[in-house]
Design an enzyme around this catalytic site. Sequence first.
Site, PDB file in Angstrom:
ATOM      1  CE1 TYR A 136      -3.266  -3.014   0.644  1.00 31.46           C
ATOM      2  CE2 TYR A 136      -4.471  -1.175   1.595  1.00 31.46           C
ATOM      3  CZ  TYR A 136      -4.423  -2.217   1.316  1.00 31.46           C
ATOM      4  OH  TYR A 136      -5.594  -3.126   1.191  1.00 31.46           O
ATOM      5  CE  LYS A 186       3.602 -17.104  -3.962  1.00 34.09           C
ATOM      6  NZ  LYS A 186       3.024 -18.721  -4.111  1.00 34.09           N
ATOM      7  CG  ASP A 247     -12.507  -9.180   2.971  1.00 32.49           C
ATOM      8  OD1 ASP A 247     -12.287  -8.396   3.797  1.00 32.49           O
ATOM      9  OD2 ASP A 247     -13.137  -8.984   1.888  1.00 32.49           O
TER      10      ASP A 247
END
Length: 354
Positions: A136, A186, A247
Amino acid sequence: MTYEIAVIPGDGIGPTVTEAVQPLFRDLAAEYGFDFTTTEYDWGTERYLDTGAMMPEDGVDQLEGYDSILLGAVGHPDVRDHITLHGLLLPIRKGFDQAVCKRPAVLFDGIESPLRGYSGGDIDIVVYRENTEGEYSDVGGRTHQGFDSEVAVQSAVFTRHGTERIVRAAFEAATEREGKLTSITKSNAQAYSMVLWDEVVEEVAEEYPDVEVERILVDAASMDFIRRPEEFDVVVASNLFGDILTDIGAIITGSMGLAPSANINLSGEYPSMFEPVHGSAPDIVGQGIANPLAMVLSGAMMFDHLGEEAAADALWDIVADQVADSDAPRTPDLGGDAGTDDVVADLRTRLDAH
Ligand code: GGG
């Protein structure tokens, strides 16, 4: 004690849930012997459509003196999401150095998980999401826009400082919970930033020999949040991965409408901000059926952060009581047909009897 709280209802169902919970919070304050003032800011996409800006240029400065910020939701079908997010939510998180985004995902008694065989208490995860940098970071650019030769570059920035403080906060949380931490990256593909992340986890882990550390790649973690959620306790992840995983955490514990979050400034120099994980939900705006529980629990996180732990616990308790009661009002996301205000009215009765 009187706390000064800035309230930014924002877009969509944000105003519905922020307004609905305030009488409950007033009852709570009266019951637990503190007070708070609220100052409402009508910042959001309607303002953007009128003036070209989601908030005033000095918006972050205007919020600086508050003890806390309560935010509803950001996002509007008529404006592209990067404009609304970068115009309001992200400048506050970054401007106030809200380094930790803490997001619990708890399966309450009485709530049906879409996962087979899970019942109340079986899932209890808290995600520590890095909140000011990473994916971000807003570093990049576009060139040759509209031409075949167009190029877009989006860089993720990971600093040792930013990584270390979120990792350390997560280790601290692990020592207060079950002593288990899962770090999600990752780093097989992101061989610079996320290898730095892995190294920082290894270094900080030496200070916490009693914490068991698991490292998982985000693709496997997404699967495991569904396959074996009971095995997660404290999870630490980058800004983007933390957002995605929470989420999943929300939906496996029943509904986006139940998921709270806290954006925490660790030094206490600036206000922290509390908001539901859910967005503006344009599909149900104006129907009075938005689930207020994510906002109630975000309020609980806020009061806890302000030092009103007993009041915060009471909010968690009455929400737990309500969802465990099959006769209590429920909004449609939880399978009921009650409205936002019915749910809050029932919570006020429960608080009275608490
Ligand atoms: N409740 C605040 C809200 O509207 N969140 C929606 C959203 O897209 N948030 C982005 C993020 O948390 O990164």
